[in-house]
Design a protein around this motif. Sequence first.
Motif, PDB file in Angstrom:
ATOM      1  N   SER A 144       0.760  -1.228  -0.047  1.00 14.51           N
ATOM      2  CA  SER A 144      -0.002   0.010   0.180  1.00 14.51           C
ATOM      3  C   SER A 144       0.888   1.153  -0.002  1.00 14.51           C
ATOM      4  CB  SER A 144      -0.959  -0.096   1.161  1.00 14.51           C
ATOM      5  OG  SER A 144      -1.725   1.218   1.271  1.00 14.51           O
ATOM      6  N   ALA A 145       2.025   1.268   0.721  1.00 17.84           N
ATOM      7  CA  ALA A 145       2.734   2.618   1.025  1.00 17.84           C
ATOM      8  C   ALA A 145       3.456   2.698  -0.385  1.00 17.84           C
ATOM      9  CB  ALA A 145       3.593   2.378   2.205  1.00 17.84           C
ATOM     10  N   ASN A 146       3.669   1.837  -0.983  1.00 24.18           N
ATOM     11  CA  ASN A 146       4.678   1.917  -2.383  1.00 24.18           C
ATOM     12  C   ASN A 146       3.690   1.958  -3.722  1.00 24.18           C
ATOM     13  OD1 ASN A 146       6.924   1.752  -0.729  1.00 24.18           O
ATOM     14  ND2 ASN A 146       6.748  -0.334  -0.913  1.00 24.18           N
ATOM     15  N   ARG A 147       2.196   1.939  -3.424  1.00 26.66           N
ATOM     16  CA  ARG A 147       1.489   1.817  -4.570  1.00 26.66           C
ATOM     17  C   ARG A 147       1.718   2.806  -5.782  1.00 26.66           C
ATOM     18  NH1 ARG A 147      -2.592   4.531  -6.467  1.00 26.66           N
ATOM     19  NH2 ARG A 147      -2.702   5.591  -4.499  1.00 26.66           N
ATOM     20  N   GLN A 148       1.763   4.028  -5.334  1.00 25.09           N
ATOM     21  CA  GLN A 148       2.058   5.077  -6.382  1.00 25.09           C
ATOM     22  C   GLN A 148       3.661   5.255  -6.823  1.00 25.09           C
ATOM     23  OE1 GLN A 148      -0.631   7.255  -7.550  1.00 25.09           O
ATOM     24  NE2 GLN A 148       0.911   7.471  -9.132  1.00 25.09           N
ATOM     25  N   LYS A 149       4.354   4.877  -5.924  1.00 29.88           N
ATOM     26  CA  LYS A 149       5.773   5.069  -6.204  1.00 29.88           C
ATOM     27  C   LYS A 149       5.850   3.725  -7.541  1.00 29.88           C
ATOM     28  CE  LYS A 149       8.741   2.749  -3.481  1.00 29.88           C
ATOM     29  NZ  LYS A 149       9.929   2.395  -2.436  1.00 29.88           N
ATOM     30  N   VAL A 150       5.388   2.819  -7.250  1.00 29.80           N
ATOM     31  CA  VAL A 150       5.326   1.618  -8.289  1.00 29.80           C
ATOM     32  C   VAL A 150       4.849   2.028  -9.322  1.00 29.80           C
ATOM     33  CG1 VAL A 150       4.526  -0.991  -8.737  1.00 29.80           C
ATOM     34  CG2 VAL A 150       5.833  -0.311  -6.544  1.00 29.80           C
TER      35      VAL A 150
ATOM     36  N   ASP B 293       4.670   4.991 -10.737  1.00 31.43           N
ATOM     37  CA  ASP B 293       5.406   5.822 -11.342  1.00 31.43           C
ATOM     38  C   ASP B 293       6.520   5.543 -11.791  1.00 31.43           C
ATOM     39  OD1 ASP B 293       3.453   7.927 -10.533  1.00 31.43           O
ATOM     40  OD2 ASP B 293       4.473   8.677  -8.868  1.00 31.43           O
ATOM     41  N   TRP B 294       7.074   4.524 -11.092  1.00 34.55           N
ATOM     42  CA  TRP B 294       8.442   3.744 -11.656  1.00 34.55           C
ATOM     43  C   TRP B 294       8.122   2.992 -12.867  1.00 34.55           C
ATOM     44  CZ3 TRP B 294      13.399   3.923 -11.456  1.00 34.55           C
ATOM     45  CH2 TRP B 294      14.206   2.892 -11.375  1.00 34.55           C
ATOM     46  N   LEU B 295       7.164   2.149 -12.832  1.00 34.60           N
ATOM     47  CA  LEU B 295       6.679   1.162 -14.035  1.00 34.60           C
ATOM     48  C   LEU B 295       6.328   2.286 -15.184  1.00 34.60           C
ATOM     49  CD1 LEU B 295       4.736  -1.662 -12.463  1.00 34.60           C
ATOM     50  CD2 LEU B 295       6.969  -1.716 -12.915  1.00 34.60           C
ATOM     51  N   SER B 296       5.705   3.306 -15.126  1.00 35.54           N
ATOM     52  CA  SER B 296       5.376   4.265 -16.108  1.00 35.54           C
ATOM     53  C   SER B 296       6.677   4.977 -16.579  1.00 35.54           C
ATOM     54  CB  SER B 296       4.344   5.197 -15.656  1.00 35.54           C
ATOM     55  OG  SER B 296       3.116   4.639 -15.051  1.00 35.54           O
ATOM     56  N   SER B 297       7.358   5.123 -15.781  1.00 36.14           N
ATOM     57  CA  SER B 297       8.742   5.945 -16.401  1.00 36.14           C
ATOM     58  C   SER B 297       9.436   5.225 -17.111  1.00 36.14           C
ATOM     59  CB  SER B 297       9.602   6.472 -15.078  1.00 36.14           C
ATOM     60  OG  SER B 297      10.371   5.385 -14.490  1.00 36.14           O
ATOM     61  N   TRP B 298       9.438   3.681 -17.268  1.00 33.04           N
ATOM     62  CA  TRP B 298       9.955   2.654 -18.308  1.00 33.04           C
ATOM     63  C   TRP B 298       8.996   2.497 -19.182  1.00 33.04           C
ATOM     64  CZ3 TRP B 298      14.947   1.493 -17.934  1.00 33.04           C
ATOM     65  CH2 TRP B 298      15.805   1.684 -16.686  1.00 33.04           C
TER      66      TRP B 298
ATOM     67  N   THR C 273       6.202   1.380 -19.403  1.00 34.08           N
ATOM     68  CA  THR C 273       5.380   0.100 -18.993  1.00 34.08           C
ATOM     69  C   THR C 273       3.907   0.561 -18.917  1.00 34.08           C
ATOM     70  OG1 THR C 273       7.139  -0.819 -17.875  1.00 34.08           O
ATOM     71  CG2 THR C 273       5.187  -1.892 -17.645  1.00 34.08           C
ATOM     72  N   PRO C 274       3.023  -0.144 -19.668  1.00 34.48           N
ATOM     73  CA  PRO C 274       1.773   0.173 -19.528  1.00 34.48           C
ATOM     74  C   PRO C 274       0.915  -0.203 -18.501  1.00 34.48           C
ATOM     75  CG  PRO C 274       2.202  -0.896 -21.783  1.00 34.48           C
ATOM     76  CD  PRO C 274       3.215  -1.079 -20.891  1.00 34.48           C
ATOM     77  N   VAL C 275       0.515   0.821 -17.354  1.00 31.25           N
ATOM     78  CA  VAL C 275       0.087   0.316 -16.232  1.00 31.25           C
ATOM     79  C   VAL C 275      -1.312   0.765 -16.044  1.00 31.25           C
ATOM     80  CG1 VAL C 275       0.217   0.941 -13.537  1.00 31.25           C
ATOM     81  CG2 VAL C 275       2.291   0.694 -15.223  1.00 31.25           C
ATOM     82  N   GLU C 276      -2.243   0.100 -15.259  1.00 33.59           N
ATOM     83  CA  GLU C 276      -3.615   0.263 -14.820  1.00 33.59           C
ATOM     84  C   GLU C 276      -3.993  -0.059 -13.518  1.00 33.59           C
ATOM     85  OE1 GLU C 276      -8.252  -1.265 -15.507  1.00 33.59           O
ATOM     86  OE2 GLU C 276      -6.670  -1.766 -17.050  1.00 33.59           O
TER      87      GLU C 276
END
Length: 339
Positions: A113-119, A121-126, A128-131
Amino acid sequence: MHTTPFYGIHKSINAKFTEFAGYHMPLYYSSIVEESLAVRNSAGVFDVSHMGRIWVRGKGVKQKLDFLTSNSLDKLRSGKVQYNLLINEKGGVKDDVTIYMIEEDEYFLCVNSANRQKVVDWLSSWDTPVEDWTFQSVQIALQGKEAEAKIKKFFEVNGLKRYNFVRLGDVIVSRTGYTGEDGFEIYAPTDVGKEIFAELIKEVMPCGLGARDVLRIEAGLPLYGHEISEDISPFSANLDRFVSKDKEFIGKKAMLEKEVKRKLFGLEMLEKGVPREGYEIYCNGKAIGVVSSGTFSPTNKKGIALCFVDIEHRLEGKEVYISIRGKFHRAKLRSYPFV
C-alpha cells in the motif's frame, strides 16, 4: 485518510482501528492473540484491500518487467504466481510484489500500500503500460488450515496448488498468503467482494492488522520498510533465492558488489519481555545487531523478533542480551521461521 469498502462492516462488528499506510484499518476485533490463534488453529479472514492492485498489459511488457525485477519471469506460466522484488539502480528494493501471469503480455501485480504510487510511477517511467485497479476492487485473505473448506462455498478450488491461481470472470483467487498457513487471496470488483466478505465473517473469525503482523513475524516473512527497503539489499534480508544470477536486471551490478555486514536472523526471548523494532542486541557489552520486527508470539508464548545481526555472530542458539527500555534481557539467536 483512506478507508476500504468494508469500513462499514468493520464498524458494525466493533473493530478497533489504526492508521496504516494512509488507511484507517482494523487493528483487531476481539483481540490480537485470539485472532492469531484462530488462523493457526482453524481459519481467519482479513480485509487487505489497502494493498495496491495493478494491471500491466501490452506487447513486450514481460521483457520490461523482467529487467526491473530480480526474480526471473521465465519461471512463470499462465496461472502461476511469483514472489518478486522491484529493484532500484543501487540494488535496493523499491517494493516486494507478487506477480500473476495471465498470459505472455498480461500481468497482475499485488504491491504494498505505501508503495503503490511509487510503483505505478516507476513502471510508467519505463514506458510500461500500467492500469491501477486498486480503487475499483477489494482484496480478501482467507487463511488457516480450514481455509479450503470455507472458500469452497464460493469458488471451485479443487487441486489449486500453492502459488497458483484461477481467474473466474472478474475475480482472481490465488493460493497465497502472508501468515505461514495454507490460505487464499481473493481479488474482486468492489460490489462482488463486499458480498463475499459479508458472508465469510458469518462463519470465519475476522482478523485485523495486529494479527497479520504477528503471524507474518512468526512465519519469518519480511515487511517492506522493516526487513527490506530502498537501502537494504535482498542479500542482507536472506532473499537470495529471489535474485536470478542468470539474467540482467537493473541494479544487479551494484547489488552484487555491495558488502553485506549484517544479515537477517531470528531471536527469541529467554525471559519475559517483548522485543520491538529498533531495540539493540548485545554480546559481551558490544552492540551486534538490531531488531527489525518484534512481537509477542501467541503460538510460542514468548517474545520473538526478526533482526539484523553482524554476520560473525549469526550462530544458532547464541545467547545475547536485548536492551528493552534501558534494561538488559536474556535472549538467544536462532533461525526462523518460528512456526
